[in-house]
Design a protein around this motif. Structure first.
Motif, PDB file in Angstrom:
ATOM      1  N   SER A 315      -4.094 -44.333 -25.059  1.00 14.73           N
ATOM      2  CA  SER A 315      -2.675 -44.250 -25.411  1.00 14.73           C
ATOM      3  C   SER A 315      -1.881 -43.985 -24.133  1.00 14.73           C
ATOM      4  O   SER A 315      -2.455 -43.677 -23.073  1.00 14.73           O
ATOM      5  CB  SER A 315      -2.428 -43.152 -26.454  1.00 14.73           C
ATOM      6  N   ILE A 316      -0.572 -44.092 -24.232  1.00 11.26           N
ATOM      7  CA  ILE A 316       0.295 -43.918 -23.062  1.00 11.26           C
ATOM      8  C   ILE A 316       0.393 -42.439 -22.710  1.00 11.26           C
ATOM      9  O   ILE A 316       0.713 -41.598 -23.550  1.00 11.26           O
ATOM     10  CB  ILE A 316       1.704 -44.491 -23.346  1.00 11.26           C
ATOM     11  N   GLY A 325      -7.711 -40.880 -24.482  1.00 18.66           N
ATOM     12  CA  GLY A 325      -7.538 -39.541 -25.022  1.00 18.66           C
ATOM     13  C   GLY A 325      -6.200 -38.890 -24.782  1.00 18.66           C
ATOM     14  O   GLY A 325      -5.985 -37.739 -25.176  1.00 18.66           O
ATOM     15  N   ALA A 326      -5.263 -39.604 -24.159  1.00 21.38           N
ATOM     16  CA  ALA A 326      -3.987 -38.981 -23.791  1.00 21.38           C
ATOM     17  C   ALA A 326      -3.254 -38.396 -24.993  1.00 21.38           C
ATOM     18  O   ALA A 326      -2.588 -37.363 -24.880  1.00 21.38           O
ATOM     19  CB  ALA A 326      -3.100 -40.004 -23.074  1.00 21.38           C
ATOM     20  N   PHE A 327      -3.362 -39.028 -26.140  1.00 15.21           N
ATOM     21  CA  PHE A 327      -2.661 -38.551 -27.332  1.00 15.21           C
ATOM     22  C   PHE A 327      -3.227 -37.220 -27.832  1.00 15.21           C
ATOM     23  O   PHE A 327      -2.513 -36.416 -28.419  1.00 15.21           O
ATOM     24  CB  PHE A 327      -2.768 -39.603 -28.446  1.00 15.21           C
ATOM     25  N   LYS A 402       5.277 -36.362 -31.174  1.00 13.64           N
ATOM     26  CA  LYS A 402       6.315 -36.839 -30.242  1.00 13.64           C
ATOM     27  C   LYS A 402       5.728 -37.764 -29.179  1.00 13.64           C
ATOM     28  O   LYS A 402       6.461 -38.465 -28.487  1.00 13.64           O
ATOM     29  CB  LYS A 402       6.991 -35.639 -29.562  1.00 13.64           C
ATOM     30  N   ARG A 403       4.395 -37.763 -29.051  1.00 11.00           N
ATOM     31  CA  ARG A 403       3.751 -38.575 -28.021  1.00 11.00           C
ATOM     32  C   ARG A 403       3.580 -40.025 -28.517  1.00 11.00           C
ATOM     33  O   ARG A 403       3.514 -40.271 -29.721  1.00 11.00           O
ATOM     34  CB  ARG A 403       2.357 -38.012 -27.709  1.00 11.00           C
ATOM     35  N   PRO A 404       3.473 -40.979 -27.586  1.00  9.34           N
ATOM     36  CA  PRO A 404       3.142 -42.353 -27.990  1.00  9.34           C
ATOM     37  C   PRO A 404       1.762 -42.385 -28.646  1.00  9.34           C
ATOM     38  O   PRO A 404       0.796 -41.836 -28.118  1.00  9.34           O
ATOM     39  CB  PRO A 404       3.135 -43.127 -26.665  1.00  9.34           C
ATOM     40  N   LYS A 405       1.670 -43.023 -29.798  1.00  6.98           N
ATOM     41  CA  LYS A 405       0.416 -43.016 -30.556  1.00  6.98           C
ATOM     42  C   LYS A 405      -0.566 -44.064 -30.008  1.00  6.98           C
ATOM     43  O   LYS A 405      -0.157 -45.050 -29.391  1.00  6.98           O
ATOM     44  CB  LYS A 405       0.692 -43.288 -32.031  1.00  6.98           C
ATOM     45  N   PRO A 406      -1.848 -43.847 -30.265  1.00  9.11           N
ATOM     46  CA  PRO A 406      -2.834 -44.877 -29.890  1.00  9.11           C
ATOM     47  C   PRO A 406      -2.544 -46.182 -30.615  1.00  9.11           C
ATOM     48  O   PRO A 406      -1.967 -46.202 -31.702  1.00  9.11           O
ATOM     49  CB  PRO A 406      -4.165 -44.268 -30.383  1.00  9.11           C
ATOM     50  N   ARG A 407      -2.974 -47.270 -30.003  1.00  6.13           N
ATOM     51  CA  ARG A 407      -2.756 -48.579 -30.612  1.00  6.13           C
ATOM     52  C   ARG A 407      -3.590 -48.718 -31.890  1.00  6.13           C
ATOM     53  O   ARG A 407      -4.686 -48.174 -31.987  1.00  6.13           O
ATOM     54  CB  ARG A 407      -3.111 -49.678 -29.612  1.00  6.13           C
ATOM     55  N   LEU A 408      -3.033 -49.450 -32.829  1.00  9.11           N
ATOM     56  CA  LEU A 408      -3.638 -49.615 -34.147  1.00  9.11           C
ATOM     57  C   LEU A 408      -4.255 -51.001 -34.283  1.00  9.11           C
ATOM     58  O   LEU A 408      -3.622 -52.001 -33.951  1.00  9.11           O
ATOM     59  CB  LEU A 408      -2.566 -49.424 -35.222  1.00  9.11           C
TER      60      LEU A 408
END
Length: 673
Positions: A315-316, A325-327, A402-408
């Motif tokens: 994720s971003i 693992g950033a999220f 509030k964080r950008p979510k992992p791609r789905l």
């Protein structure tokens, strides 16, 4: 853009803007390779595969690589989740060539599809060098490639075929014991699971070990299952903030996960924790079930009542770059700011210390001490700490959102949906939450109305209102299993009827009389370079082992001797190959059906459902349940319904005791004490 722009798979669409002239796997693409006499490059991956993304960025987005691939190769991108058949065949080839496998899976083939080289991830310079050498060999000495391809093809054809068992020895469940004893030598008695890394969860292993431990009264086996389940739930593998499990742990402590979340893992784990909760009433298991199903509904349930496939590991991050693992991870100063005066207690509970440290100043939330011990250290009651823990998790969840979510990965696969459907059914049985049954029924309706064609076959994939790719054996096997489970939770015989229809379809279109197993692809579909018979249980049980279990249960309920003969014949052929027990746990589950402890229970009467709920809440893995609230034509239930009385029939080895009218007496007789 290349031809992948016309696909629906998120993984293929990720590569649509590559300078590589990617094509999809289809008849037209394969014919073009023959017509142009070009080598085929098959690159297999999936949307949440970290190293697939790395190789894309380093090589497939690079013009130098494109300048090598485009003139010389027909390049085909394959989503392994959409085409497990293609993945399985070429994975066999790579394993034969290199003794290992993985994704991204890259194979170079002759124009007819027979492989001549294979590997996994390669750096850009190595990748270019490999392709140039292969192209030179194909141009200058094609006969060498053809000779190698013929030998390799023979190996692929033979690999996975099960040699028939010539013995006429009786299938005796007592012979399971030495296999389990040998298996137990690989147990990790500190952290659970197996003493190796990376550490995969393998839910089917623990479903079997729990059942075997219960039926043989082995306290050690049950302790090991509980150790594993508790460690998995307390480690970073389980997302205590948002619910759901990651795919595997990179270390031996269930500490740092590979952060992608797969539907099939979570569906199986719900079934596992539900069975364990019925046996132990451990509140941690209930928490895991409830948090995970909340995650599934929040992130993976779509408006069509189908489940999406996965969330990416990447994720971003805070500097706008994709990071694994950033999220999910936390920095110490972030936690101090959020938790304020509670940080000290929180950091002790969740190991914001050397034990919980990962990398780049990031921490993974992992519990290594009991809440009772932590509470005692800080002068709290356990109840007070648990309230704090719940509040902390809600606080962190709100912040994390509030964080950008992992791609789905927003495709829906029939097989994985059925696994999740079964998870919801098992959670309903264990916890009695009617909402879980509602979700299961809605998903069953999705499968019945969207994925079951008028011609009788199942579709494999669904996205944006469109069903695509004719189903594989795994789709049928898991749907049958889920529908049997749904019948046993509701006594609605239409689900059982659907299960039987699909079983009959498999026998007609997938069963190979010569091999005496089910092929992965229906015989009336276009065949690959070799047949595939999936028999080894992995992170998902083998489709043949699931089918064998299905047929055995259906044989009892429908009094169908052919179903029983087919299932036991498969087991008979597998037994000589069960040396490495953890790879065959679902076959051993079928084997355990033949034990003296195994029984069938029929609950018949107008109030059968009330008693069924109580029976289903008990841990009775050795009991196959059926029943009716009205007169039934199901052979197992014929002439057993009584308008006035609620009757319980306990049966074994095709014989039934006289019915009794006491639920308590029935449960007592069914339990192994």
């Amino acid at each position: 853009m290349n031809e992948l722009q016309h696909e629906t798979s998120p993984y293929l669409l990720q590569h649509a803007n590559n300078p590589i002239h990617w094509k999809a796997w289809n008849d037209r693409t394969l014919l073009s390779a023959k017509n142009e006499n070009k080598l085929i490059l098959v690159s297999v991956g999936y949307s949440s595969c970290h190293w697939c993304h790395v190789m894309e960025h380093e090589s497939f987005e690079d013009e130098d690589v494109a300048n090598v691939m485009n003139p010389n190769f027909i390049s085909i991108k394959v989503d392994r989740e959409e085409r497990p058949d293609v993945d399985a065949i070429y994975m066999k080839a790579v394993q034969l060539m290199t003794k290992q496998g993985g994704w991204p899976l890259n194979v170079v083939c002759l124009p007819d599809g027979r492989p001549v080289w294979g590997g996994t991830y390669h750096r850009k310079e190595d990748w270019i060098d490999i392709l140039q050498q292969l192209q030179k060999l194909f141009t200058e000495s094609p006969e060498k490639m053809i000779d190698y391809a013929e030998k390799l093809h023979q190996g692929i054809t033979l690999l996975g075929l099960v040699q028939k068992n010539p013995s006429d020895e009786k299938i005796d469940p007592a012979n399971i014991k030495p296999m389990v004893e040998k298996w137990s030598r690989s147990f990790d008695w500190e952290f659970g699971g197996y003493a190796r890394a990376p550490k995969f969860m393998m839910p089917n292993n623990y479903l079997f070990l729990q059942r075997y431990g219960y039926q043989t009264k082995s306290a050690d086996l049950l302790d090991f299952v509980d150790l594993t389940l508790m460690r998995m739930a307390s480690g970073g593998l389980f997302d205590t903030v948002g619910g759901g499990f990651s795919r595997y742990s990179v270390d031996m402590r269930w500490h740092v996960p590979h952060f992608e979340k797969m539907l099939y893992d979570n569906g199986q784990l719900i079934s596992l924790y539900s069975e364990a909760y019925k046996r132990t009433q451990n509140p941690l298991y209930k928490e895991v079930i409830e948090k995970t199903l909340t995650f599934i509904e929040r992130e993976l349930l779509n408006p069509d009542d189908a489940f999406y496939s996965a969330l990416d590991a990447d994720s971003i991050n805070e500097i706008a770059e994709l990071e694994e693992g950033a999220f999910y991870v936390w920095k110490k100063d972030q936690l101090q700011k959020l938790l304020k005066d509670d940080f000290e207690v929180f950091s002790e509970l969740f190991n914001i210390n050397d034990f919980g440290f990962w990398e780049n100043d990031n921490y993974v939330l992992i519990q290594s001490q009991s809440t009772e011990d932590i509470a005692s250290q800080f002068g709290l009651t356990e109840t007070e700490l648990l309230i704090k823990k719940k509040n902390w998790e809600q606080l962190l969840f709100a912040e994390r959102e509030k964080r950008p979510k992992p791609r789905l990965d927003d495709k829906s696969l029939t097989s994985w949906n059925a696994i999740m459907l079964k998870g919801y059914v098992d959670a309903y049985k264990a916890l009695g939450n009617e909402h879980y049954l509602t979700i299961a029924k809605k998903n069953a309706d999705f499968i019945l109305h969207k994925q079951w064609s008028e011609e009788g076959f199942l579709w494999h994939s669904y996205k944006n209102g469109k069903s695509t790719i004719k189903g594989f054996l795994e789709d049928y096997a898991f749907v049958i299993d889920a529908f049997i489970g749904l019948y046993q939770a509701t006594l609605e015989e239409n689900y059982l009827m659907h299960a039987k229809q699909l079983a009959d379809y498999c026998l007609e279109h997938f069963y190979d009389e010569t091999q005496q197993f089910f092929a992965f692809t229906a015989r009336n579909e276009i065949q690959l370079i070799a047949s595939h018979f999936e028999t080894e249980d992995n992170v998902i049980p083998a489709s043949n082992s699931v089918m064998a279990n299905n047929l055995f249960v259906l044989s009892l309920l429908y009094h169908n001797s052919y179903y029983e003969k087919t299932a036991l014949q498969m087991l008979h052929h597998m037994i000589p190959h069960l040396d490495y027990a953890s790879a065959y746990s679902n076959w051993m589950n079928l084997w355990l059906h033949l034990s003296e402890d195994n029984k069938e229970l029929a609950i018949c009467g107008k109030k059968a459902l009330d008693s069924l709920k109580k029976i289903n809440a008990e841990y009775l893995p050795n009991i196959i349940v059926a029943g009716s609230t009205t007169q039934s034509d199901l052979p197992f239930l014929t002439n057993r319904f009584d308008e006035e009385n609620l009757l319980f029939y306990i049966c074994h080895n095709k014989k039934c005791l006289l019915p009794n009218t006491s639920l308590e007496a029935t449960v007592s007789e069914l339990k192994i004490n």
